[in-house]
Design an enzyme around this catalytic site. Structure first.
Site, PDB file in Angstrom:
ATOM      1  N   ASP A 260      -8.565  -4.471  -6.836  1.00 27.02           N
ATOM      2  CA  ASP A 260      -7.972  -3.429  -5.820  1.00 27.02           C
ATOM      3  C   ASP A 260      -7.917  -2.124  -6.525  1.00 27.02           C
ATOM      4  O   ASP A 260      -7.088  -1.812  -7.403  1.00 27.02           O
ATOM      5  CB  ASP A 260      -6.713  -3.886  -5.329  1.00 27.02           C
TER       6      ASP A 260
ATOM      7  N   SER B  95       0.815  -1.150  -0.014  1.00 27.71           N
ATOM      8  CA  SER B  95       0.033  -0.084   0.003  1.00 27.71           C
ATOM      9  C   SER B  95       0.735   1.236  -0.006  1.00 27.71           C
ATOM     10  O   SER B  95       1.693   1.491  -0.905  1.00 27.71           O
ATOM     11  CB  SER B  95      -1.153  -0.169   1.344  1.00 27.71           C
TER      12      SER B  95
ATOM     13  N   HIS C  56      -8.087  -4.912  -1.454  1.00 26.00           N
ATOM     14  CA  HIS C  56      -6.638  -4.284  -1.138  1.00 26.00           C
ATOM     15  C   HIS C  56      -6.267  -5.039   0.216  1.00 26.00           C
ATOM     16  O   HIS C  56      -5.009  -4.817   0.390  1.00 26.00           O
ATOM     17  CB  HIS C  56      -6.825  -2.861  -0.846  1.00 26.00           C
TER      18      HIS C  56
END
Length: 224
Positions: A191, A136, A204
């Protein structure tokens, strides 16, 4: 508008966090959310592999409790714990939510801290194989730091694994100024962050299997 976006991201992450924390590997990795072997290790006892990782927003420690420790555990099983140094990006990298909205997808302080760690790995253990990863916001930390490293250090980096790459669309699925063959991006088809947004959807949080299987295999192939 930016405040609402940050608030939405915070609410989504808070709602999804228990799902991530309670997955199968969570109990195994809780105790390894902070790793500093590169910082504390001696240049007279360099390992075969140095693994540097940048965690996702809001994750604890400097490694987090998801993709980072999972890959670390796999590398230690492959090469032996004594042959791998694991180092998380901490300190100036706060892993806060707001930094996701900066132009680089993270803060300049975070990028500089990761760059410092890569430089330390090179100066302390120039013959070790460096591998790295990010999840991320941590992917933006890796992309921003690696793209600005010297050629010498880039050559020492054997492979990079990126999970839920927040700059995937903007950087065309690669790290700028870095060999594409050394980078493996794991982006779930659902995602949304991989398509140039910061909408956090359930997909995610689905990179545990990639972190446990595909990513270590890729890094092992790159390390040899």
């Amino acid at each position: 508008m930016k405040f609402l976006s940050v608030l939405s991201l915070a609410i989504t992450l808070a709602a999804a966090a228990p799902v991530e924390v309670e997955t199968g590997v969570a109990l195994e990795t809780r105790q390894s959310s902070t790793r500093n072997e590169l910082e504390t290790g001696s240049s007279s006892a360099c390992p075969k592999v140095i693994y540097i990782f940048a965690r996702a927003s809001t994750e604890p420690g400097n490694m987090g409790i998801s993709a980072g420790p999972i890959v670390a555990d796999a590398l230690e099983r492959i090469y032996g714990a004594n042959n791998v140094w694991v180092q998380g990006v901490g300190g100036p990298y706060l892993a806060d939510l707001a930094s996701n909205f900066l132009p680089d997808g993270t803060s300049s302080a975070a990028i500089n801290e990761a760059r410092r760690l890569f430089t330390l790995a090179n100066t302390k253990c120039p013959n070790a194989a460096i591998v790295s990863g990010g999840y991320s916001q941590g992917t933006a930390v890796m992309a921003g730091s690696i793209s600005g490293l010297s050629t010498t250090i880039k050559n020492q980096i054997k492979g990079v694994v990126l999970f839920g790459y927040t700059k995937n669309l903007q950087n065309l699925g690669r790290i700028p100024n870095f060999e594409t063959s050394k980078t493996e991006v794991y982006c779930d088809i659902a995602d949304a962050v991989c398509y140039g947004t910061l909408f956090i959807l359930p997909a995610h949080f689905l990179y545990q299997t990639d972190a446990a299987v595909a990513a270590p295999r890729f890094l092992q192939a790159r390390i040899g």
